[in-house]
Motif scaffolding. Structure first.
Motif, PDB file in Angstrom:
ATOM      1  N   PHE A 118       0.824  -1.189   0.000  1.00 30.74           N
ATOM      2  CA  PHE A 118       0.000   0.000   0.000  1.00 30.74           C
ATOM      3  C   PHE A 118       0.872   1.258   0.000  1.00 30.74           C
ATOM      4  O   PHE A 118       0.676   2.179  -0.788  1.00 30.74           O
ATOM      5  N   ALA A 119       1.877   1.258   0.881  1.00 29.41           N
ATOM      6  CA  ALA A 119       2.733   2.440   1.003  1.00 29.41           C
ATOM      7  C   ALA A 119       3.491   2.710  -0.301  1.00 29.41           C
ATOM      8  O   ALA A 119       3.517   3.836  -0.801  1.00 29.41           O
ATOM      9  N   TRP A 120       4.076   1.645  -0.857  1.00 26.09           N
ATOM     10  CA  TRP A 120       4.833   1.838  -2.101  1.00 26.09           C
ATOM     11  C   TRP A 120       3.898   2.209  -3.249  1.00 26.09           C
ATOM     12  O   TRP A 120       4.247   3.021  -4.117  1.00 26.09           O
ATOM     13  N   GLY A 121       2.692   1.613  -3.245  1.00 31.21           N
ATOM     14  CA  GLY A 121       1.715   1.955  -4.284  1.00 31.21           C
ATOM     15  C   GLY A 121       1.362   3.432  -4.234  1.00 31.21           C
ATOM     16  O   GLY A 121       1.275   4.100  -5.275  1.00 31.21           O
ATOM     17  N   ALA A 122       1.184   3.943  -3.012  1.00 35.48           N
ATOM     18  CA  ALA A 122       0.847   5.354  -2.857  1.00 35.48           C
ATOM     19  C   ALA A 122       1.974   6.233  -3.384  1.00 35.48           C
ATOM     20  O   ALA A 122       1.741   7.224  -4.093  1.00 35.48           O
ATOM     21  N   VAL A 123       3.216   5.848  -3.063  1.00 38.19           N
ATOM     22  CA  VAL A 123       4.363   6.618  -3.550  1.00 38.19           C
ATOM     23  C   VAL A 123       4.393   6.597  -5.079  1.00 38.19           C
ATOM     24  O   VAL A 123       4.583   7.633  -5.735  1.00 38.19           O
ATOM     25  N   ALA A 124       4.186   5.408  -5.648  1.00 41.45           N
ATOM     26  CA  ALA A 124       4.234   5.278  -7.103  1.00 41.45           C
ATOM     27  C   ALA A 124       3.154   6.142  -7.752  1.00 41.45           C
ATOM     28  O   ALA A 124       3.414   6.865  -8.723  1.00 41.45           O
ATOM     29  N   LEU A 125       1.945   6.076  -7.210  1.00 49.35           N
ATOM     30  CA  LEU A 125       0.848   6.878  -7.760  1.00 49.35           C
ATOM     31  C   LEU A 125       1.173   8.367  -7.703  1.00 49.35           C
ATOM     32  O   LEU A 125       0.966   9.109  -8.657  1.00 49.35           O
ATOM     33  N   LEU A 126       1.711   8.781  -6.581  1.00 50.82           N
ATOM     34  CA  LEU A 126       2.058  10.186  -6.402  1.00 50.82           C
ATOM     35  C   LEU A 126       3.084  10.612  -7.444  1.00 50.82           C
ATOM     36  O   LEU A 126       2.958  11.673  -8.072  1.00 50.82           O
ATOM     37  N   LEU A 127       4.090   9.761  -7.639  1.00 47.28           N
ATOM     38  CA  LEU A 127       5.143  10.105  -8.603  1.00 47.28           C
ATOM     39  C   LEU A 127       4.594  10.150 -10.029  1.00 47.28           C
ATOM     40  O   LEU A 127       5.031  10.955 -10.845  1.00 47.28           O
ATOM     41  N   LEU A 128       3.608   9.273 -10.312  1.00 43.66           N
ATOM     42  CA  LEU A 128       3.020   9.273 -11.652  1.00 43.66           C
ATOM     43  C   LEU A 128       2.166  10.524 -11.874  1.00 43.66           C
ATOM     44  O   LEU A 128       2.132  11.073 -12.971  1.00 43.66           O
ATOM     45  N   ALA A 129       1.490  10.947 -10.829  1.00 41.59           N
ATOM     46  CA  ALA A 129       0.600  12.097 -10.974  1.00 41.59           C
ATOM     47  C   ALA A 129       1.359  13.418 -10.861  1.00 41.59           C
ATOM     48  O   ALA A 129       0.867  14.465 -11.274  1.00 41.59           O
ATOM     49  N   LEU A 130       2.562  13.345 -10.296  1.00 36.72           N
ATOM     50  CA  LEU A 130       3.298  14.564  -9.955  1.00 36.72           C
ATOM     51  C   LEU A 130       3.435  15.575 -11.095  1.00 36.72           C
ATOM     52  O   LEU A 130       3.161  16.767 -10.893  1.00 36.72           O
ATOM     53  N   PRO A 131       3.832  15.143 -12.311  1.00 39.44           N
ATOM     54  CA  PRO A 131       4.015  16.169 -13.348  1.00 39.44           C
ATOM     55  C   PRO A 131       2.718  16.894 -13.689  1.00 39.44           C
ATOM     56  O   PRO A 131       2.748  18.096 -13.994  1.00 39.44           O
ATOM     57  N   PHE A 132       1.601  16.175 -13.611  1.00 40.61           N
ATOM     58  CA  PHE A 132       0.320  16.816 -13.948  1.00 40.61           C
ATOM     59  C   PHE A 132      -0.102  17.784 -12.850  1.00 40.61           C
ATOM     60  O   PHE A 132      -0.552  18.896 -13.120  1.00 40.61           O
ATOM     61  N   ILE A 133       0.080  17.356 -11.605  1.00 34.37           N
ATOM     62  CA  ILE A 133      -0.240  18.256 -10.495  1.00 34.37           C
ATOM     63  C   ILE A 133       0.655  19.485 -10.563  1.00 34.37           C
ATOM     64  O   ILE A 133       0.203  20.630 -10.432  1.00 34.37           O
ATOM     65  N   THR A 134       1.941  19.234 -10.767  1.00 34.33           N
ATOM     66  CA  THR A 134       2.901  20.332 -10.818  1.00 34.33           C
ATOM     67  C   THR A 134       2.536  21.327 -11.910  1.00 34.33           C
ATOM     68  O   THR A 134       2.575  22.542 -11.707  1.00 34.33           O
ATOM     69  N   GLU A 135       2.170  20.787 -13.081  1.00 34.79           N
ATOM     70  CA  GLU A 135       1.847  21.686 -14.187  1.00 34.79           C
ATOM     71  C   GLU A 135       0.634  22.541 -13.841  1.00 34.79           C
ATOM     72  O   GLU A 135       0.613  23.748 -14.099  1.00 34.79           O
ATOM     73  N   ALA A 136      -0.348  21.915 -13.210  1.00 31.17           N
ATOM     74  CA  ALA A 136      -1.562  22.659 -12.868  1.00 31.17           C
ATOM     75  C   ALA A 136      -1.284  23.731 -11.823  1.00 31.17           C
ATOM     76  O   ALA A 136      -1.821  24.838 -11.891  1.00 31.17           O
ATOM     77  N   VAL A 137      -0.419  23.422 -10.862  1.00 37.62           N
ATOM     78  CA  VAL A 137      -0.199  24.352  -9.753  1.00 37.62           C
ATOM     79  C   VAL A 137       0.888  25.378 -10.069  1.00 37.62           C
ATOM     80  O   VAL A 137       0.724  26.574  -9.843  1.00 37.62           O
TER      81      VAL A 137
END
Lengths: 257, 358
Positions: free
Chosen positions: B15-34
């Motif tokens: 669960f913990a590693w999955g959460a990290v992986a998801l965050l890293l995958l979403a990061l560029p999109f979140i970053t671009e939006a913010v």
């Protein structure tokens, strides 16, 4: 006679500048014995150890260990031939745990390289397990099982000395060379050490021992050699050496004889 | 710490590693939006620095060999890629061949640096490696005459992006309703490479080789007496460290499309060293964190110019000066407050014993 000689050093000479640290020293250590090397401070005992274990090359002389010439070899190659040592000033890997220190000693007898480690091949995993198991055995053997996960630098002094022995044993030596293993130990610790050394010898490892504790060295050793100012002044059974006038003079100074 | 426990707990691990992986995958999109697209580029570059810092960590953190010229391997990797995938020589080899080749060439350079410095330690090693880094840069700067190889200070332009068949990372793609601009594409490639680098570092650290490196760092003489061939093991550290740098260099060249010797200066070597030291020498996670923070911090400090304008109605101190000043201050404070690094290695303070038995 030649067959049971494990280590034969002959005519070893080592000079540092004008100082003759060793002049023409010869000793022969028989397989399976405890050989004591004694002498006053600065007599050249540690220098002889360093020459034996490849830390410094002799200026002249030969070393034959288990039928092979080893003088001038690098330390790791000497260790590969089966000589392991401890140090007068303890030299553990301080930032590693006791267990890891002993595991480093298994380096020589294991083979996993970068690829094995990175890919975690079955052979690499099996070897790592074997290394860990052997290291735990040796910690147990030296009475340090409870200390496995403590950092080497945090161990009490006596434990550090015994950890050095465990690490040296991990290299599967034929000859274990100990540089003042009892230095700084109290009477209880020395007694424990003495029992350990006798057990190591019973398990078939030859011991070469530098020691200042006369009671310990005379009680343990089968043969003793005495160095003074870089020269061997006596060699033989402890009882004989103890009565040698030159030895008494070297230790107590002239006038007593 | 609780979070760390979560990662080692058997049930929560995935669960913990999955959460990290998801965050890293979403990061560029979140970053671009913010924060905007320029920050996507910054986090992509920070991943390259994760690879670089972890490579240097093998040499400095594990084996204890102070290397001040590490950026040279980055340069070697970058130029290997650039020369063989650009109009410079009119050759365009595929990246799948060039990245391993660049890594191999960098490893050879690592051994070339390592071999003459085997007997050196501490300050002396630092000076020689510093010189080595400069030699590589000066060579790249001057190899345009009499035969033009590197195009000198003008650098190499129009370097091929990572591409395969008709698919190029330099184009914008759409997938599942998301827009992948070139920086997004590269971010994901760098993410995979950085994750591999982390995995390799961890596996090496907990192996026979990793133990030999740390043994040499703690006490080289004792290590050799225990049967470790210190020459080979040190050369291996230099070669492994250089390999990571070489791959990062190739990725950098393809990402930028342009490289020149100016990208590989002493200050860059020092920057990577700062990442290692500040993050926590010898600790893989700490070093990765250090790389990300030290890439982002100078960029974040760029906002100081506009902030001055808003608060004081004018620019009082030159933003470029202030930026370096604050950066330096941050480094000093960090070293004062956390001398072991942000996320220290478990094995702190290698004990140095006396040099020799008397």
């Amino acid at each position: 006679m030649a067959a049971d000689i494990l280590l034969a050093a002959s005519g070893i000479r080592k000079h540092f500048g004008g100082l003759a640290a060793l002049s023409d020293v010869s000793i022969s250590v028989r397989r399976g014995e405890i050989f004591g090397l004694i002498g006053p401070n600065g007599a050249g005992k540690t220098t002889l150890f360093n020459v034996l274990t490849g830390l410094s090359a002799p200026d002249a002389g030969s070393l034959v260990f288990d039928g092979q010439r080893i003088e001038g070899l690098k330390p790791h190659a000497v260790a590969g031939h089966g000589i392991a040592r401890t140090f007068q000033n303890i030299r553990l890997f301080g930032s590693m745990t006791a267990l890891e220190n002993v595991m480093v000693g298994r380096h020589l007898r294991s083979h996993t390289g970068v690829l094995g480690a990175v890919l975690r091949t079955r052979a690499a995993v099996a070897e790592e397990l074997a290394i860990t198991r052997r290291a735990r055995e040796l910690l147990d053997y030296c009475g340090l099982a409870a200390r496995a996960d403590d950092f080497a630098r945090d161990l009490p002094y006596g434990d550090q000395r015994r950890l050095e022995i465990a690490r040296a044993l991990a290299t599967d030596p034929k000859l274990l060379a100990l540089d003042e293993p009892a230095a700084g130990m109290n009477a209880t610790e020395t007694a424990v050490l003495k029992a350990l050394l006798e057990r190591i010898r019973e398990d078939g490892i030859t011991l070469l021992l530098i020691e200042h504790d006369m009671k310990l060295v005379m009680g343990l050793s089968h043969s003793v050699a005495v160095l003074d100012y870089g020269e061997k002044i006596a060699e033989g059974e402890p009882e004989t050496v103890q009565r040698d006038p030159r030895v008494i003079e070297a230790y107590l100074g002239g006038g007593f004889v | 710490m609780n979070i760390a426990a979560l990662f080692s707990d058997r049930r929560w691990r995935w669960f913990a590693w999955g959460a990290v992986a998801l965050l890293l995958l979403a990061l560029p999109f979140i970053t671009e939006a913010v924060l905007g697209r320029s920050w996507v580029r910054i986090i992509a570059v920070s991943l390259l620095f994760v690879m670089l810092a972890l490579g240097l960590n093998i040499v400095v953190g594990f084996a204890g060999l102070l290397d001040l010229g590490y950026i040279a391997f980055f340069a070697v990797g970058a130029y290997s890629y650039a020369l063989l995938a650009s109009p410079q020589f009119a050759v365009h080899w595929p990246f799948l061949l060039l990245l391993p080749l660049g890594a191999a060439i960098a490893a050879v350079f690592g051994i070339l640096l390592g071999a003459p410095t085997l007997r050196l330690r501490g300050d002396y090693l630092a000076i020689v490696t510093l010189g080595f880094g400069e030699i590589i840069r000066v060579f790249l700067n001057n190899l345009n005459r009499p035969v033009n190889i590197t195009n000198g200070p003008q650098g190499i332009t129009l370097i091929d992006p990572l591409q395969m068949g008709g698919f190029s990372l330099a184009q914008t793609h759409s997938f599942a309703g998301l827009t992948f601009s070139p920086v997004h594409n590269y971010y994901f490639v760098f993410l995979v490479c950085a994750a591999l680098t982390v995995a390799l570092s961890l596996r090496l650290q907990n192996s026979r080789i990793g133990r030999a490196w740390v043994a040499i760092r703690d006490d080289e003489l004792a290590a050799s007496a225990m049967g470790i061939n210190t020459r080979n093991v040190k050369l291996l550290a230099f070669a492994m460290g250089a390999t990571f740098g070489g791959v990062a260099g190739g990725l950098f060249a393809s990402f930028q499309g342009f490289i020149s010797p100016e990208s590989f200066q002493l200050i860059d070597s020092i920057m990577v060293l700062c990442m290692v030291v500040l993050g926590g020498m010898g600790n893989v996670a700490g070093v990765a964190l250090g790389a990300v923070l030290l890439t982002a911090l100078p960029e974040a400090l760029r906002y100081i110019g506009p902030l001055q304008q808003r608060w004081f109605g004018g620019v009082l101190v030159d933003p470029a000066d202030l930026r370096m000043l604050l950066f330096g201050l941050a480094l000093v404070l960090m070293m004062l407050l956390r001398p072991e690094g942000l996320w220290p290695a478990r094995r702190r303070h290698a004990v140095k014993r006396n040099t020799d038995g008397g």
